[in-house]
Design a protein around this motif. Structure first.
Motif, short mmCIF file in Angstrom:
data_model
loop_
_atom_site.label_atom_id
_atom_site.label_comp_id
_atom_site.label_asym_id
_atom_site.label_seq_id
_atom_site.Cartn_x
_atom_site.Cartn_y
_atom_site.Cartn_z
N UNK A 166 57.66 14.36 9.46
CA UNK A 166 56.53 14.45 10.39
C UNK A 166 56.80 13.71 11.70
N UNK A 167 57.41 12.54 11.60
CA UNK A 167 57.62 11.69 12.78
C UNK A 167 58.71 12.23 13.68
N UNK A 168 59.70 12.90 13.12
CA UNK A 168 60.81 13.54 13.83
C UNK A 168 61.85 12.59 14.41
N UNK A 169 61.45 11.38 14.83
CA UNK A 169 62.44 10.46 15.40
C UNK A 169 62.01 9.02 15.22
N UNK A 170 63.00 8.20 14.90
CA UNK A 170 62.79 6.76 14.80
C UNK A 170 64.02 6.11 15.42
N UNK A 171 63.80 5.28 16.44
CA UNK A 171 64.91 4.56 17.04
C UNK A 171 65.18 3.31 16.23
N UNK A 172 66.38 3.19 15.69
CA UNK A 172 66.75 2.04 14.86
C UNK A 172 67.44 0.99 15.72
N UNK A 173 68.60 1.34 16.27
CA UNK A 173 69.32 0.49 17.22
C UNK A 173 69.74 1.40 18.38
N UNK A 174 68.77 1.72 19.25
CA UNK A 174 69.05 2.69 20.30
C UNK A 174 70.12 2.17 21.27
N UNK A 175 70.97 3.02 21.78
CA UNK A 175 71.16 4.43 21.43
C UNK A 175 72.17 4.61 20.31
N UNK A 176 72.69 3.50 19.78
CA UNK A 176 73.80 3.58 18.83
C UNK A 176 73.44 4.22 17.49
N UNK A 177 72.28 3.92 16.95
CA UNK A 177 71.86 4.48 15.68
C UNK A 177 70.38 4.84 15.74
N UNK A 178 70.11 6.11 15.53
CA UNK A 178 68.75 6.62 15.54
C UNK A 178 68.57 7.57 14.37
N UNK A 179 67.33 7.76 13.98
CA UNK A 179 67.01 8.76 12.97
C UNK A 179 66.34 9.92 13.69
N UNK A 180 66.93 11.09 13.58
CA UNK A 180 66.41 12.30 14.21
C UNK A 180 66.42 13.40 13.15
N UNK A 181 65.24 13.89 12.81
CA UNK A 181 65.13 14.92 11.78
C UNK A 181 65.62 16.25 12.31
N UNK A 182 66.52 16.86 11.57
CA UNK A 182 67.04 18.18 11.91
C UNK A 182 67.25 18.95 10.62
N UNK A 183 66.79 20.17 10.57
CA UNK A 183 66.99 21.03 9.41
C UNK A 183 68.08 22.02 9.77
N UNK A 184 69.27 21.79 9.24
CA UNK A 184 70.44 22.59 9.57
C UNK A 184 70.58 23.75 8.59
N UNK A 185 70.42 24.95 9.09
CA UNK A 185 70.56 26.14 8.26
C UNK A 185 71.99 26.65 8.24
N UNK A 186 72.84 26.07 9.06
CA UNK A 186 74.23 26.51 9.12
C UNK A 186 75.17 25.47 8.57
N UNK A 187 76.37 25.40 9.17
CA UNK A 187 77.33 24.37 8.78
C UNK A 187 77.35 23.35 9.93
N UNK A 188 78.39 22.60 10.09
CA UNK A 188 78.43 21.55 11.12
C UNK A 188 77.98 22.07 12.48
N UNK A 189 77.19 21.25 13.16
CA UNK A 189 76.67 21.55 14.49
C UNK A 189 75.88 22.86 14.55
#
Length: 156
Positions: A30-53
């Motif tokens: 729901x939140x979609x993003x949480x900055x943990x140690x910006x910009x080095x480490x962040x949580x960003x929700x992504x639903x990947x339906x493919x392979x890498x990238x």
């Protein structure tokens, strides 16, 4: 083969626990993003339906099942290939990393319809738009390990 199984189970468990925590406990879904140690480490929700990238992500249900079948086929092939002849402990560990990561992403595709990616790393001035997960790290590390260490001194 015990080492392959231990690594595969460990990676699978760590991957699924991290995804459960991020998606359901801290509700990154729901939140979609949480900055943990910006910009080095962040949580960003992504639903990947493919392979890498997001490669091969055309959103069709058939592609989901093709990617599941492909991951299972590669995992099975690696398992039998490593089992067939003696390999070093590092090759067995690498195979376990790859198999555990692949199975973690397979379970995501079965449960969510896509792979839950949430780790995002950037550097100052460069915003990386892509997210990844523990399984992706394990798959990459395992594949590199198999390429680099296969064919070297073979010990059981």
């Amino acid at each position: 083969m015990r080492l392959v199984t231990q690594w595969a189970f460990g990676v699978f468990a760590l991957d699924q626990a991290s995804k459960y925590f991020v998606v359901h406990v801290i509700d990154l879904w729901s939140r979609q993003r949480i900055d943990v140690v910006p910009p080095f480490l962040n949580l960003r929700m992504a639903w990947n339906q493919g392979i890498n990238f997001g490669l091969l992500s055309n959103g069709t249900e058939i592609m989901r099942w093709v990617l599941i079948a492909l991951a299972l086929a590669i995992s099975t092939w690696v398992w039998f290939w490593v089992r067939r002849e003696p390999h070093s402990r590092i090759v067995h560990s690498s195979a376990g990393l790859l198999i555990g990561g692949a199975l973690g992403n397979v379970l995501d595709r079965l449960v969510y319809g896509a792979v839950a990616d949430f780790l995002n790393m950037s550097v100052p001035g460069i915003d990386n738009p892509y997210s990844f997960n523990v399984a992706d790290i394990a798959i990459f590390t395992g594949a590199v390990g198999l390429v680099v260490f296969t064919g070297r001194d073979k010990t059981t």
